[in-house]
Design an enzyme around this catalytic site. Structure first.
Site, PDB file in Angstrom:
ATOM      1  N   GLY A 242       0.822  -1.222   0.000  1.00 48.36           N
ATOM      2  CA  GLY A 242       0.000   0.000   0.000  1.00 48.36           C
ATOM      3  C   GLY A 242       0.846   1.258   0.000  1.00 48.36           C
ATOM      4  O   GLY A 242       2.074   1.200  -0.157  1.00 48.36           O
TER       5      GLY A 242
ATOM      6  N   SER B 174      -6.451  -5.292  -1.984  1.00 50.83           N
ATOM      7  CA  SER B 174      -7.813  -4.732  -2.106  1.00 50.83           C
ATOM      8  C   SER B 174      -7.747  -3.221  -2.308  1.00 50.83           C
ATOM      9  O   SER B 174      -8.708  -2.603  -2.740  1.00 50.83           O
ATOM     10  CB  SER B 174      -8.621  -5.021  -0.825  1.00 50.83           C
ATOM     11  N   ASN B 175      -6.608  -2.612  -1.968  1.00 52.58           N
ATOM     12  CA  ASN B 175      -6.557  -1.152  -2.056  1.00 52.58           C
ATOM     13  C   ASN B 175      -5.230  -0.692  -2.652  1.00 52.58           C
ATOM     14  O   ASN B 175      -4.714   0.376  -2.327  1.00 52.58           O
ATOM     15  CB  ASN B 175      -6.733  -0.549  -0.640  1.00 52.58           C
TER      16      ASN B 175
ATOM     17  N   SER C  17      -3.715   6.601  14.170  1.00 54.77           N
ATOM     18  CA  SER C  17      -4.136   7.799  13.451  1.00 54.77           C
ATOM     19  C   SER C  17      -4.504   8.921  14.405  1.00 54.77           C
ATOM     20  O   SER C  17      -5.040   8.675  15.480  1.00 54.77           O
ATOM     21  CB  SER C  17      -5.360   7.444  12.597  1.00 54.77           C
TER      22      SER C  17
ATOM     23  N   TYR D  36     -13.943   5.306  11.047  1.00 52.43           N
ATOM     24  CA  TYR D  36     -12.525   5.004  10.774  1.00 52.43           C
ATOM     25  C   TYR D  36     -11.693   5.315  12.020  1.00 52.43           C
ATOM     26  O   TYR D  36     -10.959   4.466  12.523  1.00 52.43           O
ATOM     27  CB  TYR D  36     -11.997   5.820   9.593  1.00 52.43           C
TER      28      TYR D  36
ATOM     29  N   LYS E 270      -9.497   2.790  14.897  1.00 50.70           N
ATOM     30  CA  LYS E 270      -8.112   2.972  15.366  1.00 50.70           C
ATOM     31  C   LYS E 270      -8.082   3.081  16.891  1.00 50.70           C
ATOM     32  O   LYS E 270      -7.204   2.536  17.555  1.00 50.70           O
ATOM     33  CB  LYS E 270      -7.486   4.214  14.723  1.00 50.70           C
TER      34      LYS E 270
ATOM     35  N   PHE F 205      -0.596  11.823  11.160  1.00 50.85           N
ATOM     36  CA  PHE F 205      -1.453  12.942  10.785  1.00 50.85           C
ATOM     37  C   PHE F 205      -1.762  12.745   9.302  1.00 50.85           C
ATOM     38  O   PHE F 205      -2.216  11.633   8.950  1.00 50.85           O
ATOM     39  CB  PHE F 205      -0.785  14.242  11.243  1.00 50.85           C
TER      40      PHE F 205
ATOM     41  N   ASN G  13     -10.428   9.660  -2.184  1.00 51.58           N
ATOM     42  CA  ASN G  13     -11.082  10.260  -1.013  1.00 51.58           C
ATOM     43  C   ASN G  13     -10.225  11.391  -0.455  1.00 51.58           C
ATOM     44  O   ASN G  13     -10.716  12.358   0.077  1.00 51.58           O
ATOM     45  CB  ASN G  13     -11.266   9.193   0.084  1.00 51.58           C
ATOM     46  N   ASN G  14      -8.883  11.212  -0.575  1.00 52.88           N
ATOM     47  CA  ASN G  14      -7.982  12.161   0.083  1.00 52.88           C
ATOM     48  C   ASN G  14      -7.697  13.387  -0.783  1.00 52.88           C
ATOM     49  O   ASN G  14      -7.747  13.341  -2.012  1.00 52.88           O
ATOM     50  CB  ASN G  14      -6.664  11.470   0.452  1.00 52.88           C
TER      51      ASN G  14
ATOM     52  N   ARG H  18      -5.005  20.777   8.687  1.00 56.02           N
ATOM     53  CA  ARG H  18      -4.426  19.453   8.881  1.00 56.02           C
ATOM     54  C   ARG H  18      -2.905  19.564   8.992  1.00 56.02           C
ATOM     55  O   ARG H  18      -2.323  20.590   8.636  1.00 56.02           O
ATOM     56  CB  ARG H  18      -4.754  18.554   7.670  1.00 56.02           C
TER      57      ARG H  18
HETATM   58  C1  WQD Z   1      -7.942  16.497   4.281  1.00 56.09           C
HETATM   59  C2  WQD Z   1      -8.696  17.823   4.196  1.00 56.09           C
HETATM   60  C3  WQD Z   1     -11.058  17.567   3.787  1.00 56.09           C
HETATM   61  C4  WQD Z   1     -10.745  15.940  -0.242  1.00 56.09           C
HETATM   62  C5  WQD Z   1      -6.607  11.537   6.552  1.00 56.09           C
HETATM   63  C6  WQD Z   1      -6.488  10.081   6.273  1.00 56.09           C
HETATM   64  C7  WQD Z   1      -6.753   9.314   7.521  1.00 56.09           C
HETATM   65  C8  WQD Z   1      -5.937   9.834   8.683  1.00 56.09           C
HETATM   66  C9  WQD Z   1      -6.143  11.321   8.866  1.00 56.09           C
HETATM   67  C10 WQD Z   1      -4.001   8.462   8.928  1.00 56.09           C
HETATM   68  C11 WQD Z   1     -10.047  17.755   4.911  1.00 56.09           C
HETATM   69  C12 WQD Z   1     -10.370  18.282   2.633  1.00 56.09           C
HETATM   70  C13 WQD Z   1     -10.430  16.430   1.012  1.00 56.09           C
HETATM   71  C14 WQD Z   1     -11.408  16.774  -1.178  1.00 56.09           C
HETATM   72  C15 WQD Z   1     -11.378  18.558   0.425  1.00 56.09           C
HETATM   73  N1  WQD Z   1      -4.552   9.584   8.508  1.00 56.09           N
HETATM   74  N2  WQD Z   1     -10.735  17.722   1.324  1.00 56.09           N
HETATM   75  N3  WQD Z   1     -11.696  18.053  -0.808  1.00 56.09           N
HETATM   76  O1  WQD Z   1      -9.913  13.296   6.190  1.00 56.09           O
HETATM   77  O2  WQD Z   1      -7.857  14.420   7.211  1.00 56.09           O
HETATM   78  O3  WQD Z   1      -7.942  11.894   6.817  1.00 56.09           O
HETATM   79  O4  WQD Z   1      -5.806  11.927   7.638  1.00 56.09           O
HETATM   80  O5  WQD Z   1      -4.492   7.579   9.515  1.00 56.09           O
HETATM   81  O6  WQD Z   1      -6.388   7.980   7.241  1.00 56.09           O
HETATM   82  O7  WQD Z   1      -7.419   9.742   5.282  1.00 56.09           O
HETATM   83  O8  WQD Z   1      -7.728  13.477   4.905  1.00 56.09           O
HETATM   84  O9  WQD Z   1      -7.148  14.115   2.605  1.00 56.09           O
HETATM   85  O10 WQD Z   1      -9.484  13.216   3.071  1.00 56.09           O
HETATM   86  O11 WQD Z   1      -8.864  15.483   3.881  1.00 56.09           O
HETATM   87  O12 WQD Z   1     -11.631  19.731   0.737  1.00 56.09           O
HETATM   88  O13 WQD Z   1     -11.726  16.376  -2.334  1.00 56.09           O
HETATM   89  O14 WQD Z   1      -8.989  18.085   2.825  1.00 56.09           O
HETATM   90  O15 WQD Z   1     -12.306  18.179   4.085  1.00 56.09           O
HETATM   91  O16 WQD Z   1     -10.276  19.032   5.509  1.00 56.09           O
HETATM   92  P1  WQD Z   1      -8.453  13.347   6.335  1.00 56.09           P
HETATM   93  P2  WQD Z   1      -8.319  14.018   3.526  1.00 56.09           P
END
Ligand code: WQD
Length: 340
Positions: A13, A37-38, A128, A153, A157, A182, A202-203, A235
């Site tokens: 991954g 799977s990912n 996390s 999620y 954790k 983070f 998603n990220n 973040r």
């Molecule tokens: C970051 C910011 C969204 C997508 C991640 C990991 C999780 C954990 C914590 C390790 C947020 C914004 C996002 C988009 C946006 N890390 N955003 N438009 O949710 O902080 O979680 O860090 O374990 O596993 O996934 O990360 O990248 O989804 O979002 O505005 O299309 O970007 O609202 O403020 P998140 P993210």
């Protein structure tokens, strides 16, 4: 002479592959377990291209106890385990909680059962910052109360950390170091491995790079009405290579017998950036004007969080070496490499 055999679940991954590279470069022999799977096969090709050698990989699901037992019995003298295998999309976990509880908690329970059966006692766990939920104080330290996380999620954790804590209190031989990540971003400087989001990302950062590459029409910023300088969420974006190196230091600490039965460390930069600042860092690094708009908030999002990394710095000697712009450039170079 290898420093020891380390099983890396989820090792094909995003963070796992970068950690496998750093483990080899530190003298360890990683053994990957991944059900793909990912991620994709190309992740193993990228690792082999960087290292000039392939890494053993067992294609099994970590929730499958008998398959895990077979691997642990086959692979003699396992010195430790780094457990990445989990789903990690905050938004998706709100929609599909059972998928997350089965995979994220089930895989840890299966792993611990097999570790105890085969006398493997050293575990680095991928945790996390989402265990902190919506923190009352910033930056968060490891002593910040871990509360009901803000998403399924994050709660998986937290449950996993509780399992490791109960195991430690029970007097088990298993010693664990939980690294509370983070926001991992960026890619290996070789651009041979990086984040491989399957389907719509998603990220934030892969969505940014896919928008810049024309794969996505436009990035939507999820809300600009938060109590932050520009209204967008804050973040702590940490370069994935810095994060990978933290795992090597943690496994070193366990194998040297220096760790308590359970330890927790924040792994971040100690700096918070808003979504708009992250976009500007990408634009400055890539020279590309990003097409984005503002949309509604996303369920499960924490308004602002960033790390106090004093403990990881003082105890593990952890330091981040990359700026947000450098991380964004490495993500962009990886995206360009993907297009070839
Ligand atoms: C970051 C910011 C969204 C997508 C991640 C990991 C999780 C954990 C914590 C390790 C947020 C914004 C996002 C988009 C946006 N890390 N955003 N438009 O949710 O902080 O979680 O860090 O374990 O596993 O996934 O990360 O990248 O989804 O979002 O505005 O299309 O970007 O609202 O403020 P998140 P993210």
């Amino acid at each position: 002479m290898s420093k020891g055999k380390i099983v890396v679940t989820g090792g094909a991954g995003y963070i796992g592959s970068h950690t496998v590279v750093e483990l080899v470069e530190a003298g360890y022999e990683p053994i990957i377990i991944d059900n793909f799977s990912n991620t994709e096969e190309r992740s193993l090709e990228g690792i082999a291209s960087i290292l000039g050698r392939s890494v053993t990989c067992h294609r099994i699901d970590c929730t499958d106890v008998s398959a895990m037992r077979t691997v642990f019995q086959q692979e003699q003298n396992i010195a430790g385990v780094i457990h990445f295998a989990a789903f990690k999309a905050v938004g998706e976990s709100v929609a599909e909680p059972m998928k997350y509880y089965h995979n994220n908690v089930g895989s840890l329970v299966a792993l611990l059962q097999v570790m105890q059966e085969t006398n493997v006692t050293n575990l680095v766990f991928s945790s996390s910052c989402t265990v902190y939920g919506i923190p009352e104080q910033l930056p968060v330290t490891e002593e910040t109360p871990v509360q009901k996380a803000n998403s399924p999620y994050g709660n998986t954790k937290k449950v996993c950390e509780d399992i490791l804590t109960d195991l430690a209190v029970s007097g088990s031989e298993v010693r664990s170091i939980a690294l509370r990540y983070f926001n991992p971003v960026g890619a290996h400087p070789s651009a041979k491995i990086g984040e491989l989001p399957l389907g719509v990302p998603n990220n934030l950062v892969p969505f940014i790079t896919q928008t810049a590459a024309g794969i996505r029409e436009q990035l939507t910023i999820f809300g600009e009405d938060y109590d932050t300088p520009d209204g967008t969420c804050i973040r702590d974006y940490v370069h994935v290579v810095d994060l990978a190196k933290a795992h090597v230091v943690a496994i070193d600490r366990l194998l040297q017998g220096k760790a308590e039965p359970i330890e927790f460390y924040n792994i971040g930069t100690g700096t918070g950036n808003t979504v708009l600042e992250a976009i500007k860092a990408f634009e400055s690094a890539s020279g590309i004007q990003l097409n984005y708009k503002v949309g509604p908030r996303r369920a499960g999002d924490v308004p602002k969080i960033y790390a106090d990394v004093t403990k990881a710095t003082e105890v593990l000697g952890f330091r981040t070496t990359s700026t947000l712009e450098e991380a964004m450039l490495s993500a962009w170079n990886w995206q360009l490499q993907l297009q070839k």
